[in-house]
Design an enzyme around this catalytic site. Structure first.
Site, PDB file in Angstrom:
ATOM      1  N   GLN A   1      30.404 -47.320  75.482  1.00 15.70           N
ATOM      2  CA  GLN A   1      31.847 -47.059  75.472  1.00 15.70           C
ATOM      3  C   GLN A   1      32.614 -48.386  75.417  1.00 15.70           C
ATOM      4  O   GLN A   1      32.472 -49.223  76.315  1.00 15.70           O
ATOM      5  CB  GLN A   1      32.271 -46.276  76.716  1.00 15.70           C
ATOM      6  CG  GLN A   1      31.625 -44.910  76.850  1.00 15.70           C
ATOM      7  CD  GLN A   1      30.290 -44.936  77.562  1.00 15.70           C
ATOM      8  OE1 GLN A   1      29.711 -45.997  77.809  1.00 15.70           O
ATOM      9  NE2 GLN A   1      29.779 -43.761  77.910  1.00 15.70           N
TER      10      GLN A   1
ATOM     11  N   GLN B   1      31.473 -47.390  69.487  1.00 15.54           N
ATOM     12  CA  GLN B   1      31.603 -46.140  70.244  1.00 15.54           C
ATOM     13  C   GLN B   1      32.957 -46.103  70.945  1.00 15.54           C
ATOM     14  O   GLN B   1      33.388 -47.087  71.551  1.00 15.54           O
ATOM     15  CB  GLN B   1      30.478 -46.013  71.271  1.00 15.54           C
ATOM     16  CG  GLN B   1      30.525 -44.707  72.066  1.00 15.54           C
ATOM     17  CD  GLN B   1      29.296 -44.509  72.952  1.00 15.54           C
ATOM     18  OE1 GLN B   1      28.259 -45.114  72.725  1.00 15.54           O
ATOM     19  NE2 GLN B   1      29.419 -43.646  73.947  1.00 15.54           N
ATOM     20  N   ASP B   2      33.647 -44.945  70.854  1.00 16.46           N
ATOM     21  CA  ASP B   2      34.932 -44.722  71.553  1.00 16.46           C
ATOM     22  C   ASP B   2      36.020 -45.710  71.118  1.00 16.46           C
ATOM     23  O   ASP B   2      36.792 -46.202  71.937  1.00 16.46           O
ATOM     24  CB  ASP B   2      34.734 -44.801  73.067  1.00 16.46           C
ATOM     25  CG  ASP B   2      33.893 -43.667  73.614  1.00 16.46           C
ATOM     26  OD1 ASP B   2      33.506 -42.788  72.827  1.00 16.46           O
ATOM     27  OD2 ASP B   2      33.606 -43.666  74.820  1.00 16.46           O
TER      28      ASP B   2
ATOM     29  N   ASP C   1      31.611 -40.800  68.507  1.00 14.26           N
ATOM     30  CA  ASP C   1      32.838 -40.234  69.100  1.00 14.26           C
ATOM     31  C   ASP C   1      33.998 -41.217  69.011  1.00 14.26           C
ATOM     32  O   ASP C   1      34.769 -41.380  69.958  1.00 14.26           O
ATOM     33  CB  ASP C   1      32.598 -39.864  70.564  1.00 14.26           C
ATOM     34  CG  ASP C   1      31.409 -38.950  70.764  1.00 14.26           C
ATOM     35  OD1 ASP C   1      31.076 -38.192  69.841  1.00 14.26           O
ATOM     36  OD2 ASP C   1      30.786 -39.009  71.844  1.00 14.26           O
TER      37      ASP C   1
ATOM     38  N   THR D   1      35.418 -46.407  81.048  1.00 13.63           N
ATOM     39  CA  THR D   1      35.901 -46.264  79.675  1.00 13.63           C
ATOM     40  C   THR D   1      37.375 -46.603  79.537  1.00 13.63           C
ATOM     41  O   THR D   1      37.781 -47.335  78.623  1.00 13.63           O
ATOM     42  CB  THR D   1      35.646 -44.831  79.171  1.00 13.63           C
ATOM     43  OG1 THR D   1      34.242 -44.550  79.242  1.00 13.63           O
ATOM     44  CG2 THR D   1      36.111 -44.667  77.736  1.00 13.63           C
TER      45      THR D   1
END
Length: 576
Positions: free
Chosen positions: A363, A385-386, A407, A333
Site C-alpha cells: 500500500q 498499489q493503492d 487496486d 494506508t
C-alpha cells in the site's frame, strides 16, 4: 450550497400544515390521537429503511406537535447519528490513552479520531440543512444530504480498515471499537440515509402538495454541447479566455496567483506546505497557489479549513510532488499518501503526484482525496498499489494519467474519471493487476467509481508479458462494490473475464459492475465473468445514471451545481 435559506411565511404555513395533511386522527376506542399520528408518521418515514426496527427506535423520540412534521424525524435521525459518532470519537481517544504505546495501534486510533471528526463535520452540515431550512429546501438539498451521510459511513469504514487483522492486539481493539460504537455509527447513519433517499415519496404521503420532484432530475444529453476547444457551452466568454491562458505546459503565473512556490527562492515560498500554511483564515473565494517547476520531496496535507484552493504547476512533467511512504514499512494506508486533500472545492492542475515505493512497498498512496466537490485536471497520479485513494465525497478527474498495479483506484466515494489515460504497470512476482476496488457496502450509499472516455493501456514494461500477467478492470472490495466503465478504449491485455473476485470474499452476486459503449480489443464482453452482480453491456438509459450530470449531481439542472461552478472542462452527459 452553504447559503442560508430564508423561510417565507408561506413556507412556514406549509410546514405547520403537515399536521393537518399527514392524517386526521380521530378518537377510536379511546386511542390517543397523538399516538396514532406518531405511529402513522413512523410507518411513512421508515418505509424505505432496511432496518425497520432500528428506524422506529431511532425516530420514536419525536412526539407531541412534532409527531406530524417530517422534518422533525429527519432531525432526529441526524442527531442519533451524531451522538453515535461522538461516542466513537471519545472511545477512540480513550483507547489511544490505554493502548497507544505501539506505533501501529496508535496510528490507527489517531486516524479514527480524525475520521470521526470529519464525520461530525459532515453531520453538522446535515444538521444545519435541516434546522435552517423549510421542508421543501431540505428536499431540494437531498443530493448534498445523501453525499454527507454517505461520507459518514465511508469515514467509519476507513477507520476500521486502519487496523491490521493479522496483529492480534490491533484486531482486538478494532473489534471492541466496532461492537461498542462504530457498528452503531454505520447502522444509525444508514437509517438517516434511507429516509433522505426516499424523501420525495415520503413527503407526498404526508400530503404536502408543493413542488416535489425527484432530487436527481433527468439531464438530457441534448441540453449539453461542447465547443471545438472541448469546453461545455455553459462556460462564459470570460471563463473561456481564462482557460485559454491555461493551455500548454501549465497555468502560468500571469493567471494571478495568491502565492508562488519555487525551490530556487524566486517565489514567496520554497515548499508547498509552507504556502498552504499561509492560507488566510476566513478566506473567501478561490485561493490560487502556483507551484513552479521542480521536484518537491515533501508530504502535503490540505487541511479542511483551507477551502477552495486552486493549485497549479508548470506541467506534470515539470512540477512533481514525490514521496515513498508505504505499508511494507509499517505505515498505515491513509498515512502513506504523498499528497492528501481534506478540503472542500480543491482543484489541482498540471502537476504530478507520485509514490515511488514500488510494487514491493504494497500500500503506497500517491494522492488521497476526501474533499467534497474537488477536481484534478491535467495531472499525473503515479504509483503501484493503492495509487489513488478516492476516500469520500464527490470527486472529478479530467485529462489525467493514473498508473498502478493492485487496486490502484480505490475508496468509497462518488468518483468520475473522464477522458484520462489509465496505465497498468508491472506488478510484483505472483501478483495480478486490478484497476479498481470500490468499497461501497451499505444500501443507498451515494458511492462508486465511474470511468468514462478513458484509454486503458499497459505500460511498456508490462507489454511483453501482458497475456501472462493477468490484469482486470477491478474487483469488489466490499459487498456492494459499484464500478462502471463506459465509452472507454480497453487494451487487449485486460483478461477476458474483465473482473475478478476479492480473495477470500464472495461479493459476486451483490456488487454492481457494468460496461457501456466501450471499444478496443479488451472491450469484448463475450467471455466476461458470469456473476449475478455483473450487468454486462447496460443500456444507454441505464448508463445515463452514471454520467456527470447525475452521478456527481453536477449539471446546471441538478441539486448541486458544483462542477459547473468549477469551470473545468467536462461533459455532463455522454461523450458520444
Amino acid at each position: 450550497m452553504n447559503g442560508k435559506v430564508i423561510i417565507s411565511a408561506v413556507s412556514l404555513i406549509l410546514v405547520v400544515g403537515v399536521a393537518i395533511g399527514v392524517v386526521c386522527a380521530v378518537h377510536k376506542n379511546g386511542e390517543d390521537p397523538e399516538v396514532k399520528t406518531q405511529q402513522r408518521s413512523l410507518q411513512v418515514m421508515c418505509q424505505n429503511a432496511d432496518d425497520q426496527k432500528l428506524c422506529h427506535e431511532t425516530l420514536s423520540s419525536v412526539r407531541g406537535a412534532d409527531a406530524a412534521d417530517p422534518k422533525a424525524y429527519i432531525a432526529a435521525a441526524v442527531k442519533a447519528a451524531t451522538d453515535n459518532v461522538i461516542k466513537a470519537f471519545n472511545m477512540s481517544d480513550r483507547l489511544t490513552t490505554e493502548y497507544g504505546k505501539e506505533d501501529g495501534t496508535k496510528m490507527a486510533l489517531n486516524d479514527c479520531k480524525d475520521l470521526m471528526q470529519f464525520a461530525l463535520d459532515s453531520l453538522d452540515l446535515s444538521t444545519k440543512c435541516v434546522h435552517d431550512s423549510n421542508i421543501q429546501a431540505v428536499h431540494d438539498q437531498t443530493a448534498d444530504m445523501r453525499n454527507w451521510l454517505s461520507a459518514v459511513i465511508s469515514y467509519r469504514q476507513a477507520c476500521m480498515e486502519g487496523f491490521d487483522d493479522e496483529n492480534d492486539g490491533e484486531k482486538k481493539i478494532k473489534e471492541q471499537l466496532d461492537v461498542q460504537s462504530l457498528d452503531s455509527v454505520q447502522k444509525v447513519t444508514a437509517v438517516a440515509l434511507d429516509i433522505v433517499t426516499g424523501l420525495s415519496d415520503i413527503l407526498q404521503q404526508f400530503n404536502l402538495k408543493f413542488d416535489i420532484k425527484p432530487a436527481s432530475r433527468r439531464l438530457l444529453n441534448s441540453e449539453v454541447t461542447v465547443d471545438d476547444q472541448g469546453y461545455p457551452s455553459w462556460i462564459s466568454a470570460s471563463d473561456r479566455k481564462l482557460l485559454a491562458k491555461m493551455k500548454g505546459n501549465g497555468w502560468r503565473a500571469n493567471v494571478g496567483a495568491n502565492a508562488v512556490v519555487a525551490k530556487d527562492g524566486s517565489g514567496q515560498f520554497k515548499t508547498i506546505q509552507a504556502a498552504i500554511a499561509a492560507y488566510p483564515k476566513g478566506n473567501k473565494g478561490r485561493y490560487t497557489i502556483y507551484v513552479k517547476a521542480g521536484v518537491y520531496d515533501e508530504y502535503i496535507t490540505i487541511p479542511k479549513d483551507a477551502v477552495n484552493i486552486l493549485m497549479y504547476g508548470d506541467g506534470p512533467g515539470k512540477t512533481i510532488v514525490t514521496g515513498r511512504k508505504n505499508g511494507a514499512a509499517g505505515v498505515k494506508t491513509m498515512q502513506t499518501a504523498t499528497f492528501a486533500n481534506t478540503a472542500l472545492g480543491f482543484i489541482g492542475k498540471a502537476m504530478t503526484f507520485e509514490n515511488t515505493a514500488g510494487p514491493a512497498g504494497h500500500q503506497a498512496v500517491a494522492f488521497r482525496n476526501q474533499g467534497d466537490m474537488s477536481a484534478l485536471v491535467g495531472c499525473h497520479i503515479l504509483g503501484y498499489q493503492d495509487t489513488l485513494y478516492v476516500q469520500t465525497n464527490r470527486q472529478f478527474y479530467r485529462n489525467c494519467v493514473i498508473s498502478g498495479t493492485v487496486d490502484f483506484i480505490f475508496g468509497t466515494s462518488a468518483t468520475l474519471i473522464q477522458d484520462s489515460t489509465i496505465i497498468v504497470r508491472m506488478p510484483s512476482p505472483n501478483q495480478f493487476n486490478t484497476i479498481t476496488a470500490d468499497g461501497s457496502y451499505v444500501n443507498k450509499l451515494n458511492t462508486g467509481i465511474v470511468i468514462q472516455g478513458c484509454n486503458i493501456v499497459p505500460e511498456a514494461a508490462l507489454f511483453p508479458q501482458r497475456f501472462t500477467i493477468k490484469s482486470y478492470l477491478g474487483r469488489p472490495w466490499k459487498v456492494l462494490a459499484k464500478t462502471v466503465v463506459m465509452e472507454s478504449t480497453i487494451g487487449d491485455f485486460i483478461h477476458p473475464d474483465g473482473w475478478t473476485p476479492w480473495q477470500g470474499e464472495h461479493f459476486e452476486n451483490t456488487c454492481y459492475y457494468a460496461e457501456y459503449a466501450n471499444t478496443g480489443p479488451g472491450a469484448n464482453i463475450a467471455r466476461r465473468i458470469k456473476w449475478k452482480g455483473y450487468h454486462g453491456a447496460i443500456s444507454r438509459a441505464e448508463a445515463t445514471k452514471f454520467t456527470a450530470g447525475l452521478w456527481l449531481q453536477a449539471g446546471p439542472k441538478s441539486a448541486a451545481e458544483w462542477l459547473t461552478g468549477l469551470n473545468v472542462p467536462n461533459y455532463l452527459g455522454f461523450k458520444a
